[in-house]
Write an enzyme that holds these catalytic residues in place. Structure first.
Site, PDB file in Angstrom:
ATOM      1  CG  HIS A  77     -24.896 -35.475 -16.681  1.00 51.13           C
ATOM      2  ND1 HIS A  77     -24.811 -36.878 -16.175  1.00 51.13           N
ATOM      3  CD2 HIS A  77     -26.245 -34.961 -16.461  1.00 51.13           C
ATOM      4  CE1 HIS A  77     -26.016 -37.174 -15.542  1.00 51.13           C
ATOM      5  NE2 HIS A  77     -27.244 -36.085 -16.341  1.00 51.13           N
ATOM      6  CB  SER A  92     -20.179 -38.220 -11.927  1.00 55.28           C
ATOM      7  OG  SER A  92     -20.985 -37.754 -11.869  1.00 55.28           O
ATOM      8  CD  GLU A  95     -22.086 -42.890 -12.540  1.00 59.06           C
ATOM      9  OE1 GLU A  95     -23.415 -42.926 -11.414  1.00 59.06           O
ATOM     10  OE2 GLU A  95     -21.935 -41.320 -12.794  1.00 59.06           O
ATOM     11  CG  PHE A 127     -20.865 -37.515 -24.893  1.00 59.09           C
ATOM     12  CD1 PHE A 127     -21.381 -37.837 -25.441  1.00 59.09           C
ATOM     13  CD2 PHE A 127     -19.911 -38.122 -24.529  1.00 59.09           C
ATOM     14  CE1 PHE A 127     -21.343 -38.760 -26.587  1.00 59.09           C
ATOM     15  CE2 PHE A 127     -20.183 -39.465 -24.976  1.00 59.09           C
ATOM     16  CZ  PHE A 127     -20.715 -39.836 -25.341  1.00 59.09           C
ATOM     17  CB  CYS A 130     -25.071 -45.074 -19.328  1.00 62.91           C
ATOM     18  SG  CYS A 130     -24.850 -46.006 -18.008  1.00 62.91           S
TER      19      CYS A 130
END
Length: 183
Positions: A77, A92, A95, A127, A130
């Site tokens: 991530h 990503s 988001e 880290f 969502c």
């Protein structure tokens, strides 16, 4: 990448059941960030009766991982940066925009990057939260709070966030029959 991914088309569960392995790899390889293995697992587990069945397989897969595998999953991530990054996946970037991180000030970006750096140094992975369910202020609050947790707690918290992110990504692609029938 096929046109059906680019235009953000939603598929019925029946269409998903009819996809070839190649289509699964094209469409589902980033449900979990940079994890084409999950697309293959989905393909092997079809046919599905519902969108919830697909989500259940996601949860089973993530929960079946050993701690080191979960940790490796988290390292895929990206850091939250608030900038459009060409190195980020399309999902990503979208988001982070949904959390309005693309509108934060330079000072706010510095705070976010500093906390991200502390977190990564402390835990060895980025880290994960969502972003679509949060905004800058809640993300900073959660990040500061989670800096006080243990490595194992953070692996579990991170995987919990991966479940949320991935569930939303599934729902972006596959029509939720529960919503369709309640209209």
């Amino acid at each position: 990448m096929k046109a059906y991914v680019i235009i953000n088309m939603k598929f019925s569960v029946q269409q998903v059941n009819d996809f070839t392995l190649e289509e699964y790899m094209d469409i589902f390889s980033n449900i979990i960030e940079h994890c084409p293995k999950f697309a293959n697992i989905l393909y092997e587990r079809k046919p599905f009766r519902s969108t919830n069945a697909i989500i259940l397989i996601l949860y089973e897969y993530l929960e079946s991982l050993e701690n080191e595998e979960k940790r490796a999953m988290l390292t895929r991530h990206p850091d939250l940066s608030g900038k459009f990054e060409t190195t980020l996946t399309k999902q990503s970037n979208e988001e982070q925009k949904a959390a309005q991180l693309n509108t934060i000030s330079e000072h706010e970006r510095k705070v976010l990057l500093e906390l991200n750096s502390r977190y990564r140094n402390q835990f060895g992975f980025p880290f994960v939260v969502c972003a679509r369910e949060n905004n800058y202020n809640t993300i900073i609050h959660i990040l500061q709070k989670r800096l006080d947790f243990t490595q194992d707690e953070e692996i579990n918290n991170g995987i919990g966030e991966v479940k949320k992110i991935s569930t939303l990504r599934i729902l972006d692609l596959v029509e939720d029959e529960n919503k369709a029938t309640s209209k």
